[in-house]
Write a protein that holds these residues in place. Structure first.
Motif, PDB file in Angstrom:
ATOM      1  N   THR A 129       0.843  -1.191   0.000  1.00 42.32           N
ATOM      2  CA  THR A 129       0.000   0.000   0.000  1.00 42.32           C
ATOM      3  C   THR A 129       0.885   1.250   0.000  1.00 42.32           C
ATOM      4  O   THR A 129       2.105   1.160   0.133  1.00 42.32           O
ATOM      5  CB  THR A 129      -0.960  -0.001   1.215  1.00 42.32           C
ATOM      6  OG1 THR A 129      -1.898   1.062   1.077  1.00 42.32           O
ATOM      7  CG2 THR A 129      -0.214   0.113   2.526  1.00 42.32           C
ATOM      8  N   ALA A 130       0.257   2.404  -0.130  1.00 46.10           N
ATOM      9  CA  ALA A 130       0.996   3.668  -0.063  1.00 46.10           C
ATOM     10  C   ALA A 130       1.521   3.855   1.361  1.00 46.10           C
ATOM     11  O   ALA A 130       0.823   3.537   2.321  1.00 46.10           O
ATOM     12  CB  ALA A 130       0.081   4.828  -0.451  1.00 46.10           C
ATOM     13  N   PRO A 131       2.745   4.361   1.512  1.00 44.51           N
ATOM     14  CA  PRO A 131       3.303   4.561   2.859  1.00 44.51           C
ATOM     15  C   PRO A 131       2.475   5.569   3.659  1.00 44.51           C
ATOM     16  O   PRO A 131       2.115   6.624   3.159  1.00 44.51           O
ATOM     17  CB  PRO A 131       4.700   5.130   2.586  1.00 44.51           C
ATOM     18  CG  PRO A 131       5.008   4.769   1.177  1.00 44.51           C
ATOM     19  CD  PRO A 131       3.695   4.725   0.457  1.00 44.51           C
ATOM     20  N   PHE A 132       2.159   5.192   4.914  1.00 40.91           N
ATOM     21  CA  PHE A 132       1.390   6.107   5.757  1.00 40.91           C
ATOM     22  C   PHE A 132       1.894   6.124   7.203  1.00 40.91           C
ATOM     23  O   PHE A 132       1.390   6.880   8.021  1.00 40.91           O
ATOM     24  CB  PHE A 132      -0.098   5.727   5.753  1.00 40.91           C
ATOM     25  CG  PHE A 132      -0.379   4.350   6.299  1.00 40.91           C
ATOM     26  CD1 PHE A 132      -0.507   4.134   7.664  1.00 40.91           C
ATOM     27  CD2 PHE A 132      -0.520   3.273   5.441  1.00 40.91           C
ATOM     28  CE1 PHE A 132      -0.767   2.865   8.161  1.00 40.91           C
ATOM     29  CE2 PHE A 132      -0.777   1.995   5.934  1.00 40.91           C
ATOM     30  CZ  PHE A 132      -0.903   1.794   7.301  1.00 40.91           C
ATOM     31  N   LEU A 133       2.883   5.323   7.525  1.00 43.88           N
ATOM     32  CA  LEU A 133       3.323   5.184   8.912  1.00 43.88           C
ATOM     33  C   LEU A 133       4.136   6.363   9.428  1.00 43.88           C
ATOM     34  O   LEU A 133       4.192   6.595  10.627  1.00 43.88           O
ATOM     35  CB  LEU A 133       4.169   3.922   9.087  1.00 43.88           C
ATOM     36  CG  LEU A 133       3.458   2.594   8.896  1.00 43.88           C
ATOM     37  CD1 LEU A 133       4.453   1.452   9.051  1.00 43.88           C
ATOM     38  CD2 LEU A 133       2.321   2.449   9.893  1.00 43.88           C
ATOM     39  N   TRP A 134       4.783   7.069   8.527  1.00 43.15           N
ATOM     40  CA  TRP A 134       5.701   8.128   8.930  1.00 43.15           C
ATOM     41  C   TRP A 134       5.108   9.479   8.552  1.00 43.15           C
ATOM     42  O   TRP A 134       4.506   9.626   7.493  1.00 43.15           O
ATOM     43  CB  TRP A 134       7.057   7.919   8.252  1.00 43.15           C
ATOM     44  CG  TRP A 134       7.570   6.541   8.504  1.00 43.15           C
ATOM     45  CD1 TRP A 134       8.245   6.100   9.618  1.00 43.15           C
ATOM     46  CD2 TRP A 134       7.421   5.389   7.658  1.00 43.15           C
ATOM     47  NE1 TRP A 134       8.521   4.761   9.495  1.00 43.15           N
ATOM     48  CE2 TRP A 134       8.026   4.291   8.311  1.00 43.15           C
ATOM     49  CE3 TRP A 134       6.825   5.178   6.413  1.00 43.15           C
ATOM     50  CZ2 TRP A 134       8.064   3.017   7.768  1.00 43.15           C
ATOM     51  CZ3 TRP A 134       6.853   3.913   5.868  1.00 43.15           C
ATOM     52  CH2 TRP A 134       7.465   2.845   6.548  1.00 43.15           C
ATOM     53  N   GLU A 135       5.314  10.447   9.411  1.00 50.72           N
ATOM     54  CA  GLU A 135       4.759  11.782   9.187  1.00 50.72           C
ATOM     55  C   GLU A 135       5.198  12.342   7.837  1.00 50.72           C
ATOM     56  O   GLU A 135       4.422  12.937   7.111  1.00 50.72           O
ATOM     57  CB  GLU A 135       5.190  12.714  10.318  1.00 50.72           C
ATOM     58  CG  GLU A 135       4.439  14.008  10.341  1.00 50.72           C
ATOM     59  CD  GLU A 135       4.763  14.828  11.571  1.00 50.72           C
ATOM     60  OE1 GLU A 135       5.067  16.020  11.397  1.00 50.72           O
ATOM     61  OE2 GLU A 135       4.715  14.280  12.684  1.00 50.72           O
ATOM     62  N   ASP A 136       6.469  12.137   7.510  1.00 51.93           N
ATOM     63  CA  ASP A 136       7.024  12.604   6.234  1.00 51.93           C
ATOM     64  C   ASP A 136       7.348  11.372   5.380  1.00 51.93           C
ATOM     65  O   ASP A 136       8.504  11.077   5.109  1.00 51.93           O
ATOM     66  CB  ASP A 136       8.282  13.450   6.498  1.00 51.93           C
ATOM     67  CG  ASP A 136       8.798  14.129   5.247  1.00 51.93           C
ATOM     68  OD1 ASP A 136       8.025  14.255   4.280  1.00 51.93           O
ATOM     69  OD2 ASP A 136       9.977  14.516   5.227  1.00 51.93           O
ATOM     70  N   ALA A 137       6.308  10.624   5.003  1.00 51.19           N
ATOM     71  CA  ALA A 137       6.481   9.345   4.295  1.00 51.19           C
ATOM     72  C   ALA A 137       7.308   9.514   3.024  1.00 51.19           C
ATOM     73  O   ALA A 137       7.250  10.561   2.380  1.00 51.19           O
ATOM     74  CB  ALA A 137       5.116   8.760   3.953  1.00 51.19           C
ATOM     75  N   PRO A 138       8.088   8.481   2.665  1.00 49.55           N
ATOM     76  CA  PRO A 138       8.852   8.573   1.414  1.00 49.55           C
ATOM     77  C   PRO A 138       7.921   8.783   0.227  1.00 49.55           C
ATOM     78  O   PRO A 138       6.893   8.128   0.116  1.00 49.55           O
ATOM     79  CB  PRO A 138       9.552   7.216   1.313  1.00 49.55           C
ATOM     80  CG  PRO A 138       9.376   6.537   2.616  1.00 49.55           C
ATOM     81  CD  PRO A 138       8.243   7.200   3.323  1.00 49.55           C
ATOM     82  N   LYS A 139       8.281   9.716  -0.616  1.00 47.61           N
ATOM     83  CA  LYS A 139       7.452  10.068  -1.771  1.00 47.61           C
ATOM     84  C   LYS A 139       8.163   9.688  -3.064  1.00 47.61           C
ATOM     85  O   LYS A 139       9.372   9.511  -3.087  1.00 47.61           O
ATOM     86  CB  LYS A 139       7.175  11.567  -1.754  1.00 47.61           C
ATOM     87  CG  LYS A 139       6.456  11.999  -0.491  1.00 47.61           C
ATOM     88  CD  LYS A 139       5.936  13.388  -0.547  1.00 47.61           C
ATOM     89  CE  LYS A 139       5.198  13.837   0.674  1.00 47.61           C
ATOM     90  NZ  LYS A 139       5.419  13.198   1.919  1.00 47.61           N
TER      91      LYS A 139
END
Length: 192
Positions: A129-139
């Protein structure tokens, strides 16, 4: 073998998303001449959890309809720090992507990859899935010769996999949110 400038840029990008103190380790396939680096940051995104990202998976293309897909992939995940083989799970998943060149995208699943290292796990499969765990997720980023995106792997149960097959990825993620699943726990109860 030296690390390319592009892969150093990817590592810095993942580190910026995770925060903390990085460690990078090379993982090698048992029988084939394949390797991938894994960046790890302990106590990220919270105490007792370690975040991981592949570095260098994006050196290898994925194919769609026999043609190279224009975006390359790195995979990220996070797990309770006591589950020390989670990095091996990500490395194994990366080796599968390298060997098969199969296209992975949000909603994709790799069956049995957690069970290989944790036979009694309640969540044996990897859901992308799209990264959502980190405030500044890798884009998604353009590194010069390659465009790279990150996908987050979330271990899921057999019942959750069946729910995904029947209801789709949006419904599964709604179910996760409704039940507030602990994505870091390889022994968590199934939401489905």
């Amino acid at each position: 073998m030296s690390v390319s400038v592009e892969n150093k840029t990817l590592a810095k990008h993942a580190l910026k998303a995770f925060g903390g103190t990085p460690q990078v380790q090379a993982y090698h396939h048992d029988t084939e001449k394949l390797s991938v680096d894994l960046l790890r940051c302990e106590d990220r995104p919270c105490k007792g959890v370690t975040s991981y990202s592949t570095i260098g998976l994006s050196d290898h293309p994925m194919l769609k309809d026999g043609r190279e897909f224009p975006t390359r992939l790195e995979i990220a995940g996070a797990c309770a720090s006591v589950d020390q083989f989670f990095a091996n799970i990500l490395a194994s998943a990366a080796f599968c992507i390298i060997r098969t060149q199969q296209l992975y995208h949000p909603g994709s699943v790799m069956l049995g990859y957690v069970r290989e290292y944790y036979p009694s796990t309640t969540v044996p499969h990897l859901y992308f899935t799209a990264p959502f765990l980190w405030e500044d997720a890798p884009k998604t980023m353009d590194c010069g010769t390659k465009k790279v995106c990150w996908l987050l792997v979330v271990p899921i149960s057999d019942a959750e996999y069946e729910y995904l097959r029947q209801q789709g990825d949006e419904a599964l993620e709604d179910l996760f949110e409704k039940h507030q699943i602990d994505v870091f726990n390889l022994a968590r109860p199934s939401a489905a």
